[in-house]
Design an enzyme around this catalytic site. Structure first.
Site, PDB file in Angstrom:
ATOM      1  N   GLU A  80       0.782  -1.196  -0.014  1.00 41.12           N
ATOM      2  CA  GLU A  80      -0.014   0.060   0.061  1.00 41.12           C
ATOM      3  C   GLU A  80       0.705   1.310   0.075  1.00 41.12           C
ATOM      4  O   GLU A  80       0.359   2.287  -0.371  1.00 41.12           O
ATOM      5  CB  GLU A  80      -0.963   0.030   1.279  1.00 41.12           C
ATOM      6  CG  GLU A  80      -2.263   0.662   0.899  1.00 41.12           C
ATOM      7  CD  GLU A  80      -3.424   0.321   2.009  1.00 41.12           C
ATOM      8  OE1 GLU A  80      -4.194  -0.413   1.569  1.00 41.12           O
ATOM      9  OE2 GLU A  80      -3.070   0.737   3.213  1.00 41.12           O
TER      10      GLU A  80
ATOM     11  N   HIS B 156       5.929 -27.465  -0.422  1.00 39.48           N
ATOM     12  CA  HIS B 156       5.287 -28.380  -1.039  1.00 39.48           C
ATOM     13  C   HIS B 156       4.178 -28.165  -1.967  1.00 39.48           C
ATOM     14  O   HIS B 156       3.329 -28.593  -2.391  1.00 39.48           O
ATOM     15  CB  HIS B 156       4.589 -29.453   0.090  1.00 39.48           C
ATOM     16  CG  HIS B 156       5.613 -29.997   0.874  1.00 39.48           C
ATOM     17  ND1 HIS B 156       5.994 -31.295   0.668  1.00 39.48           N
ATOM     18  CD2 HIS B 156       6.533 -29.529   1.846  1.00 39.48           C
ATOM     19  CE1 HIS B 156       6.923 -31.756   1.788  1.00 39.48           C
ATOM     20  NE2 HIS B 156       7.313 -30.661   2.279  1.00 39.48           N
TER      21      HIS B 156
ATOM     22  N   LYS C 214     -14.005   0.845  -3.753  1.00 40.74           N
ATOM     23  CA  LYS C 214     -14.910   1.385  -2.828  1.00 40.74           C
ATOM     24  C   LYS C 214     -16.054   2.069  -3.679  1.00 40.74           C
ATOM     25  O   LYS C 214     -17.433   2.049  -3.349  1.00 40.74           O
ATOM     26  CB  LYS C 214     -14.421   2.457  -1.820  1.00 40.74           C
ATOM     27  CG  LYS C 214     -13.432   1.573  -0.754  1.00 40.74           C
ATOM     28  CD  LYS C 214     -13.092   2.609   0.319  1.00 40.74           C
ATOM     29  CE  LYS C 214     -12.140   1.913   1.231  1.00 40.74           C
ATOM     30  NZ  LYS C 214     -11.379   3.269   1.889  1.00 40.74           N
TER      31      LYS C 214
HETATM   32  O1  PA5 Z   1      -3.215   1.691   6.148  1.00 41.59           O
HETATM   33  C1  PA5 Z   1      -4.075   2.111   5.792  1.00 41.59           C
HETATM   34  O2  PA5 Z   1      -4.332   3.513   5.887  1.00 41.59           O
HETATM   35  C2  PA5 Z   1      -5.150   1.285   5.748  1.00 41.59           C
HETATM   36  O3  PA5 Z   1      -5.060  -0.121   5.272  1.00 41.59           O
HETATM   37  C3  PA5 Z   1      -6.431   1.521   6.727  1.00 41.59           C
HETATM   38  O4  PA5 Z   1      -5.669   1.268   7.637  1.00 41.59           O
HETATM   39  C4  PA5 Z   1      -7.775   0.672   6.220  1.00 41.59           C
HETATM   40  O5  PA5 Z   1      -8.208   0.895   5.249  1.00 41.59           O
HETATM   41  C5  PA5 Z   1      -8.727   1.027   7.488  1.00 41.59           C
HETATM   42  O6  PA5 Z   1      -9.003   2.252   7.510  1.00 41.59           O
HETATM   43  P1  PA5 Z   1      -9.852   2.960   8.723  1.00 41.59           P
HETATM   44  O7  PA5 Z   1      -9.072   2.593  10.166  1.00 41.59           O
HETATM   45  O8  PA5 Z   1     -10.094   4.311   8.278  1.00 41.59           O
HETATM   46  O9  PA5 Z   1     -11.064   1.989   8.981  1.00 41.59           O
END
Ligand code: PA5
Length: 425
Positions: free
Chosen positions: A278, A299, A413
């Protein structure tokens, strides 16, 4: 604390060629001047964290441990993987702790959700709902279901004492709901993103509930911070690791495979995949982070790693001394032919599997990096998480990428909301 052995393609000359860039980027991280610099709160957090909040976390965790059978941690992505990976790595996959920890809110799966709700029906459970934005649909739907189950079981008043919310200080639906309901809340600071939040209440409250020494973990992180930001590149294993990643990426190795020989560490690989994927996967750039648990996956994926398209390199986290061990017994008839292993421990056998595989993969042309850890505990884990977070920031900046946003995540989303008929204001 850790010993990093980089793959054989990386030599002193390569490391030195990055010297100027690494120094400039380290200054950018320290002085908060780079891309996404309003999300660098995690850098000094291990020394700047709120001591009173830690005290409150420890008190609330004690209360949860004394009064409930189960804690349901409800979150996704960065609001989930840090806690899950640390709890599994330190407490194991089949532990007998008096408080069971269950994760929810990380999936829409009707099967999983129905199973957890049904399991909780006869249990005394508390909830830690975690969402910085407060609007993440997976988490919000799960929390609505959990809240209803709890309120139906114990009433609204008692339910309030069993719900802990970790969210933004001022904004979002979860903040509003928590304030109206009067839940105990913990804060994820505005300048720390989800995947860099394991040392905040996002990670620490569930960890404390799991009886993990969170102060030792923070100390490990602060040791890592101190060393990484001041050590010159020639001894700085964290930044050398980041340099190696950049070099591999630019030399036709677009996939990094995180490897562990401990199934209870496989969620650390999930955390790493999220952290690096990410943070770095933007502008059509970045290594693809994959993972495998050996020897199990030898395996399955082992064949590909040894002989398939030569696109990957490995980063193996090798814990030398496990916290528990098992000896292979001697049996008189030796029908299974295993007496040659009698008296040997599984730790020894697992290490030999690691050594044999390392040799095989290196001979097969797969560059392998190894991070050696003598023994895994909260202190070392704190060091390890911080090490990777800092390496990730360095790696992304070497690619001139903002490590702290995730614009691509919004696209699924948008489509999903449209299909679900959500009104967008
Ligand atoms: O690293 C990040 O920013 C994302 O993975 C968020 O943690 C994830 O989308 C969850 O977001 P939120 O804490 O707003 O629910």
């Amino acid at each position: 604390m850790l010993k990093v052995k980089l793959n054989k393609l990386i030599d002193e000359e390569i490391i030195n060629s990055y010297q100027h860039k690494v120094v400039a980027i380290n200054d950018m991280i320290k002085n908060k001047t780079g891309l996404g610099n309003d999300f660098l709160g995690w850098v000094d957090w291990p020394i700047n964290y709120d001591r009173d909040e830690i005290k409150a976390i420890l008190e609330d965790a004690k209360y949860v441990r004394e009064n409930f059978e189960v804690l349901v941690v409800c979150g996704i992505g960065g609001s989930y993987l840090g806690a899950r990976s640390a709890i599994e790595a330190l407490n194991g996959l089949k532990n007998n702790d008096k408080l069971e920890i269950i994760f929810m809110g990380q999936t829409f799966s009707p099967n999983y959700t129905a199973q957890v709700l049904s399991y909780l029906k006869d249990k005394k459970f508390a909830i830690n709902v975690i969402s910085k934005s407060g609007t993440t649909t997976e988490t919000s739907v799960a929390f609505r279901l959990l809240k209803q189950l709890l309120e139906n079981a114990v009433g609204k008043k008692e339910a309030r004492k069993a719900i802990f919310a970790t969210t933004s200080k001022t904004s979002g639906a979860l903040r509003k709901l928590s304030d109206i309901e009067g839940y105990k809340t913990y804060v994820l600071p505005d300048d720390i993103g989800g995947r860099y939040s394991v040392f905040t209440a996002v990670g620490l409250f569930p960890l404390a509930c799991a009886n993990i020494d969170i102060e030792a973990m923070l100390l490990g992180a602060s040791k890592a911070r101190e060393f990484i930001q001041d050590a010159p590149l020639k001894v700085n294993e964290c930044y050398q690791y980041a340099v190696m990643r950049d070099y591999m990426y630019r030399h036709n190795k677009p996939v990094e495979m995180y490897v562990t020989y401990e199934p209870q560490m496989s969620q650390i690989s999930e955390w790493l995949k999220q952290l690096f994927g990410e943070s770095e996967g933007k502008n059509h750039l970045g290594l693809f982070p994959a993972s495998a648990t050996f020897s199990t996956d030898l395996h399955s994926l082992g064949q590909y790693v040894q002989d398939g398209t030569p696109l990957l390199f490995e980063t193996i986290i090798n814990v030398i001394n496990p916290n528990q061990d098992v000896e292979v017994p001697n049996v008189l008839d030796d029908l299974d032919g295993l007496n040659y292993l009698a008296g040997k421990n599984l730790a020894f056998i697992n290490q030999k599997a690691f050594e044999g595989t390392l040799k095989a993969h290196e001979e097969g042309g797969v560059p392998c990096n190894v991070i050696y850890i003598e023994k895994l505990d909260a202190h070392v884990l704190g060091y390890l998480y911080y090490f990777f977070m800092r390496a990730c920031a360095m790696s992304a900046y070497l690619l001139e990428i903002n490590p702290f946003d995730q614009p691509g995540v919004e696209i699924y989303k948008k489509n999903m909301f449209q299909l679900l008929g959500k009104k967008i204001h």
